[in-house]
Design a protein around this motif. Sequence first.
Motif, PDB file in Angstrom:
ATOM      1  N   MET A  62       1.034  -1.314  -0.340  1.00 50.64           N
ATOM      2  CA  MET A  62      -0.511  -0.129  -0.253  1.00 50.64           C
ATOM      3  C   MET A  62       1.089   1.449   0.196  1.00 50.64           C
ATOM      4  N   ASN A  63       0.357   2.220  -0.632  1.00 50.43           N
ATOM      5  CA  ASN A  63       1.122   3.695  -0.807  1.00 50.43           C
ATOM      6  C   ASN A  63       0.395   4.060   0.097  1.00 50.43           C
ATOM      7  N   ARG A  64       1.313   4.703   1.130  1.00 52.11           N
ATOM      8  CA  ARG A  64       0.815   5.759   2.020  1.00 52.11           C
ATOM      9  C   ARG A  64       1.736   7.383   2.493  1.00 52.11           C
ATOM     10  N   CYS A  65       2.011   7.680   1.274  1.00 54.49           N
ATOM     11  CA  CYS A  65       3.184   8.840   2.189  1.00 54.49           C
ATOM     12  C   CYS A  65       2.361  10.053   2.087  1.00 54.49           C
ATOM     13  N   HIS A  66       2.589  10.371   3.485  1.00 55.26           N
ATOM     14  CA  HIS A  66       1.878  11.443   4.210  1.00 55.26           C
ATOM     15  C   HIS A  66       2.824  12.634   4.320  1.00 55.26           C
ATOM     16  N   PHE A  67       4.122  12.243   4.499  1.00 57.61           N
ATOM     17  CA  PHE A  67       4.515  13.581   5.046  1.00 57.61           C
ATOM     18  C   PHE A  67       5.461  14.356   4.307  1.00 57.61           C
ATOM     19  N   ASP A  68       5.181  15.567   4.303  1.00 58.49           N
ATOM     20  CA  ASP A  68       6.266  16.063   3.988  1.00 58.49           C
ATOM     21  C   ASP A  68       6.888  16.250   2.951  1.00 58.49           C
ATOM     22  N   ASP A  69       6.837  16.979   1.876  1.00 61.08           N
ATOM     23  CA  ASP A  69       8.487  17.116   0.899  1.00 61.08           C
ATOM     24  C   ASP A  69       9.234  17.346   1.414  1.00 61.08           C
ATOM     25  N   GLY A  70      10.593  16.776   0.751  1.00 56.44           N
ATOM     26  CA  GLY A  70      12.426  17.294   1.284  1.00 56.44           C
ATOM     27  C   GLY A  70      12.431  17.437   3.032  1.00 56.44           C
ATOM     28  N   LYS A  71      12.002  16.556   3.741  1.00 51.57           N
ATOM     29  CA  LYS A  71      12.243  16.315   5.035  1.00 51.57           C
ATOM     30  C   LYS A  71      13.492  15.937   5.843  1.00 51.57           C
ATOM     31  N   VAL A  72      13.786  14.777   4.975  1.00 51.58           N
ATOM     32  CA  VAL A  72      14.460  13.773   5.522  1.00 51.58           C
ATOM     33  C   VAL A  72      15.427  13.420   3.313  1.00 51.58           C
ATOM     34  N   ASP A  73      16.604  13.822   3.998  1.00 51.43           N
ATOM     35  CA  ASP A  73      17.661  13.308   2.592  1.00 51.43           C
ATOM     36  C   ASP A  73      17.765  11.537   2.751  1.00 51.43           C
ATOM     37  N   ILE A  74      17.624  11.051   1.435  1.00 49.07           N
ATOM     38  CA  ILE A  74      17.945   9.602   1.595  1.00 49.07           C
ATOM     39  C   ILE A  74      19.165   9.343   0.360  1.00 49.07           C
ATOM     40  N   PRO A  75      20.560   8.696   1.127  1.00 47.80           N
ATOM     41  CA  PRO A  75      21.791   8.327   0.669  1.00 47.80           C
ATOM     42  C   PRO A  75      21.815   6.880  -0.866  1.00 47.80           C
ATOM     43  N   ILE A  76      21.688   7.213  -1.563  1.00 48.92           N
ATOM     44  CA  ILE A  76      21.975   6.840  -2.329  1.00 48.92           C
ATOM     45  C   ILE A  76      23.516   5.891  -2.389  1.00 48.92           C
ATOM     46  N   ALA A  77      23.581   5.046  -3.037  1.00 47.75           N
ATOM     47  CA  ALA A  77      24.101   3.903  -3.611  1.00 47.75           C
ATOM     48  C   ALA A  77      24.385   2.959  -4.887  1.00 47.75           C
ATOM     49  N   VAL A  78      24.858   3.009  -5.710  1.00 42.92           N
ATOM     50  CA  VAL A  78      25.444   2.331  -6.906  1.00 42.92           C
ATOM     51  C   VAL A  78      25.750   1.331  -6.082  1.00 42.92           C
ATOM     52  N   SER A  79      24.775  -0.144  -6.376  1.00 41.22           N
ATOM     53  CA  SER A  79      25.165  -1.176  -6.782  1.00 41.22           C
ATOM     54  C   SER A  79      25.322  -1.841  -8.017  1.00 41.22           C
ATOM     55  N   ALA A  80      26.789  -2.123  -8.230  1.00 43.57           N
ATOM     56  CA  ALA A  80      27.515  -2.553  -9.359  1.00 43.57           C
ATOM     57  C   ALA A  80      27.308  -3.782  -9.634  1.00 43.57           C
ATOM     58  N   ARG A  81      27.192  -4.757 -11.109  1.00 38.44           N
ATOM     59  CA  ARG A  81      26.945  -6.047 -10.896  1.00 38.44           C
ATOM     60  C   ARG A  81      27.375  -7.110 -10.525  1.00 38.44           C
ATOM     61  N   HIS A  82      27.100  -8.170  -9.784  1.00 34.23           N
ATOM     62  CA  HIS A  82      27.213  -8.690  -8.718  1.00 34.23           C
ATOM     63  C   HIS A  82      26.469  -9.952  -8.673  1.00 34.23           C
ATOM     64  N   CYS A  83      26.729 -10.730  -7.561  1.00 37.53           N
ATOM     65  CA  CYS A  83      26.388 -12.273  -7.291  1.00 37.53           C
ATOM     66  C   CYS A  83      26.181 -12.744  -5.934  1.00 37.53           C
ATOM     67  N   HIS A  84      25.349 -13.103  -5.615  1.00 40.94           N
ATOM     68  CA  HIS A  84      25.125 -13.997  -4.454  1.00 40.94           C
ATOM     69  C   HIS A  84      25.035 -15.165  -4.847  1.00 40.94           C
ATOM     70  N   LEU A  85      25.475 -16.359  -4.173  1.00 40.41           N
ATOM     71  CA  LEU A  85      26.059 -17.780  -4.576  1.00 40.41           C
ATOM     72  C   LEU A  85      25.825 -18.100  -3.027  1.00 40.41           C
TER      73      LEU A  85
END
Length: 200
Positions: free
Chosen positions: A1-24
Amino acid sequence: MNRCHFDDGKVDIPIAVSARHCHLSEKDFHCLFGDDCKLEKWKDLSQPGEFASHQLITIQGPKGKIESVRVLGPFRKETQIEISQTDSIKLGVTPQIRLSGQLDDSSPITLIGPKGVLHKEKGLIIAQAHIHMSPDDAKQFQVYDGDIVRVEVNTSRPIQFLNVVVRVSENYVLEMHIDTDEANAAAFTPNIKGKLLKLV
């Protein structure tokens, strides 16, 4: 369900780049690296308990191969390989965009290690953009596990990522993961953060 009722701009989210990889899986690891080989930690990743290993494999598709694909730890129940859309063109494969662990009807791929070759009938995906967050983070954002949100990234090429999946766990640290194609589209640079926006 989509319940995004917070105010825009309050919190920034760190972003990481996930390069190709494998889990075995442990069984597949030993098939590729030998019975006596151990999964050796190279460095810790941002999510607790996750790490990049020293081990690398080659992945082979109908049209080509990609070498030096990093194996991540710890072992998983099922083997999973994550690539970008650009990688899929080189390999000649058509993986679906999936969340980690959603492997039913995922694409086949051949794995090549120093001690063996393994053809997997499933396990190859393009990872859907997602945000890891703790229950406290989710409470702050007023979102729930599985919610779909959008994230705005303000770089030299501003972009909004749609259909970003929220993943909530006590074991998660706040961070959004995108792949290399998405990072290139956004002119990504280190330490970029995103703004989680209300859905429309």
